[in-house]
Design an enzyme around this catalytic site. Structure first.
Site, PDB file in Angstrom:
ATOM      1  N   SER A   1       0.848  -1.204   0.000  1.00  0.00           N
ATOM      2  CA  SER A   1       0.000   0.000   0.000  1.00  0.00           C
ATOM      3  C   SER A   1       0.874   1.241   0.000  1.00  0.00           C
ATOM      4  CB  SER A   1      -0.881   0.001   1.256  1.00  0.00           C
ATOM      5  OG  SER A   1      -1.481   1.257   1.446  1.00  0.00           O
TER       6      SER A   1
ATOM      7  N   TYR B   1      -0.931  -0.221  10.301  1.00  0.00           N
ATOM      8  CA  TYR B   1      -1.139  -0.835   8.975  1.00  0.00           C
ATOM      9  C   TYR B   1      -0.033  -0.394   8.019  1.00  0.00           C
ATOM     10  CZ  TYR B   1      -3.324  -1.395   4.326  1.00  0.00           C
ATOM     11  OH  TYR B   1      -3.580  -1.714   3.011  1.00  0.00           O
TER      12      TYR B   1
END
Ligand code: NAP
Length: 248
Positions: free
Chosen positions: A143, A157
């Site tokens: 990501s 995350y």
């Protein structure tokens, strides 16, 4: 004989789009999922409609025994994989680090980081030319959070995806001589269930306003890049982290 792909978290979202595109490219597809059997069976059915073999298998990628069982299932039903897509991932919800629970921190790293390692380990055992395998490709779904850090929302995350990027670079060097290419895709905001289940359903619409290309990503945008990285067209590409984020 068709090549075989294992795609983790392929019942929905980016994984499902990748599974279906892999089927369109002629792969037999093992559709892994965590709990939503109906979605996984639907994805497998769509894959099979393209004339390939497809099978859904539940396995929590955070658990090494279940990952081993997933690969044994794939061996038996479809054959050893030539492509692994480490796609399964969780955010764990928006929180500051100050308020981050032990459970969310541990689960995020267990699924996103440990899961990618467990699956890569099983894939290498089958792909490595040192063990009589034919080589293969591993694609990790990372990501842009890995480079943005996601302060005030999900630093945990972001850090897990940075770990996936580091794993991609190191592993590509370790297994390149064994006939295995390893790359990652740093996805931007993609319009999938993840934003709804993680409590931020408006995120794709918000990103559409800020992204230079004027829209959130589609699962298909990521799937197309995965299939390019899986193909011979990228045969000199390994250890790369490809950013697909509409300019963000
Ligand atoms: P999604 O729509 O929420 O789908 C997640 C999939 O992963 C589901 O099929 C789910 O299975 C599966 N899964 C979750 N935990 C699992 C586990 N422990 N073991 C096996 N499967 C598991 O997510 P997505 O948006 O497609 O995201 C896919 C990947 O892209 C993730 O790694 C995510 O971090 C990354 N990513 C997404 C975005 C985005 O904006 N969407 C941006 C950057 C990166 P069930 O169907 O059984 O629940």
């Amino acid at each position: 004989m068709a090549k075989v792909a294992i795609i983790t978290g392929a019942g929905r979202g980016i994984g499902a789009a990748t599974a279906i595109l892999a089927a369109q490219h002629g792969y037999d597809v093992c559709v892994n999922y965590a709990s939503n059997a109906e979605a996984a069976e639907r994805t497998a059915g769509t894959c099979a409609a393209h004339g390939v073999k497809a099978a859904a298998k539940r396995a929590d990628v955070a658990l090494p025994d279940e990952v081993a069982a997933l690969f044994e299932f794939c061996d038996a039903e479809l054959g050893p994989p030539a492509l692994l897509v480490n796609n399964a991932g969780v955010i764990g919800g928006a929180t500051t680090v100050e308020n981050l629970s032990d459970a969310v921190l541990q689960r995020t790293f267990a699924v996103n980081v440990e899961g990618a390692f467990y699956c890569a380990r099983e894939a290498i055992k089958r792909m490595s030319t040192a063990h009589g395998g034919s080589g293969g490709v591993i694609v990790n779904i990372s990501s842009i959070a890995a480079t943005l850090g996601s302060p005030g929302e999900y630093v945990h995350y972001a850090a897990s995806k940075a770990a996936v990027d580091a794993m991609t670079i190191g592993l590509s060097k370790e297994v390149g001589p064994l006939g295995i290419r390893v790359n990652a895709i740093q996805a931007g905001t993609v319009d999938t269930d993840i934003h709804r289940t993680e409590g931020n359903p408006d995120r794709p619409a918000m990103v559409a306003n800020s992204a230079p290309l004027g829209r959130a990503g589609l699962a298909q945008d990521i799937a197309e890049a995965v299939l390019w990285l899986a193909s011979g067209k990228s045969s000199y590409t390994t250890g790369s982290i490809v950013r697909i984020a509409g300019g963000l």
